[in-house]
Design an enzyme around this catalytic site. Structure first.
Site, PDB file in Angstrom:
ATOM      1  N   ASP A  34       0.735  -1.584   0.416  1.00  0.00           N
ATOM      2  CA  ASP A  34       0.308  -0.076  -0.029  1.00  0.00           C
ATOM      3  C   ASP A  34       1.199   1.639  -0.520  1.00  0.00           C
ATOM      4  OD1 ASP A  34      -2.417   0.149   0.704  1.00  0.00           O
ATOM      5  OD2 ASP A  34      -2.925   0.664   1.955  1.00  0.00           O
TER       6      ASP A  34
ATOM      7  N   HIS B  90       0.513   5.309  -0.524  1.00  0.00           N
ATOM      8  CA  HIS B  90      -0.291   6.433  -0.902  1.00  0.00           C
ATOM      9  C   HIS B  90       0.477   7.564  -0.461  1.00  0.00           C
ATOM     10  CE1 HIS B  90      -3.495   3.201  -0.331  1.00  0.00           C
ATOM     11  NE2 HIS B  90      -3.301   3.474   1.069  1.00  0.00           N
TER      12      HIS B  90
ATOM     13  N   LYS C 278       0.717   0.092  -4.988  1.00  0.00           N
ATOM     14  CA  LYS C 278      -0.761   0.397  -5.102  1.00  0.00           C
ATOM     15  C   LYS C 278      -1.203   1.322  -4.450  1.00  0.00           C
ATOM     16  CE  LYS C 278      -2.632  -3.181  -1.763  1.00  0.00           C
ATOM     17  NZ  LYS C 278      -3.246  -2.145  -1.424  1.00  0.00           N
TER      18      LYS C 278
ATOM     19  N   GLU D 168      -9.129   4.683  -4.582  1.00  0.00           N
ATOM     20  CA  GLU D 168      -8.429   3.267  -3.377  1.00  0.00           C
ATOM     21  C   GLU D 168      -8.172   2.067  -4.376  1.00  0.00           C
ATOM     22  OE1 GLU D 168      -7.139   2.032  -1.047  1.00  0.00           O
ATOM     23  OE2 GLU D 168      -8.536   2.428   0.399  1.00  0.00           O
TER      24      GLU D 168
END
Ligand code: VGL
Ligand code: ZN
Length: 189
Positions: A53, A55, A97, A104
């Protein structure tokens, strides 16, 4: 189905990151306990990949933007690093990702090229481990089935956030309904 390792197998470790382990900003209770099983599976399977993850600071899933989650796995910060107990020397490739601020991406397949990468390696069966069972592991397993991979979920190598009690169990049932098999890392010998 024989669960012993085959040459067209791979392991996907979903988001084995600091923020999803105890002490992190979005901790899975007992999330750090999966690593012996994860590393054991990684030693026994011929191809190993991880998702992370990753972000931006203003990601849509963060509460500041009306999303459900506290800030977590902000790219380049310590919370986004792989948890130190993960044996990173086994990783053949890492897929990032959730990098688009406005989207999302729970699944390791979403916008990463993972499915084509695995097909390029001749992978037919995917063992899945990682965090969290009820979000990114679930979404990744459903996408893996949709992409036509056989899937074995390693039950001792996953952990659930459990925003609601029972979410982890329900997620495993959803994976089985989608055709995934559930096993323990011990089946790999
Ligand atoms: C995840 C919530 C938010 C996960 C990622 O890796 O399961 N959960 N972002
Ligand atoms: Zn996230």
């Amino acid at each position: 189905m024989a669960l012993s390792p085959k040459s067209d197998d791979a392991l996907l470790v979903v988001d084995p990151q600091v923020d999803f382990c105890p002490g992190g900003t979005l901790a899975v209770p007992g999330g750090d306990a999966i690593f012996p099983a994860v590393n054991r599976a990684a030693e026994r399977l011929p191809v190993v990949v991880a998702s992370r993850d990753w972000h931006p600071a203003d990601h849509v899933s963060f509460q500041a933007r009306g999303g459900p989650w506290p800030v977590h796995c902000q790219a380049g910060t310590p919370g986004a690093e792989f948890y130190p107990a993960l044996d990173r020397s086994r990783l053949d490739h890492v897929f990032s990702k959730g990098t688009d601020p406005d989207q999302e991406a729970y699944s390791a397949f979403q916008g990463t090229g993972l499915a084509d990468w695995l097909r390029g390696r001749g992978v037919h069966r995917l063992f899945v481990a990682g965090l969290a069972t009820d979000y990114c592991v679930l979404a990744s397993v459903l996408d893996a089935r949709g992409e036509g991979f056989e899937v074995v979920v390693l039950e001792d190598a996953i952990g659930a956030v459990e925003v609601k009690p029972g979410d982890g169990r329900r997620a495993v049932e959803d994976m089985q309904r989608a055709g995934a098999t559930v096993g323990q890392s011990g089946v790999l010998g």
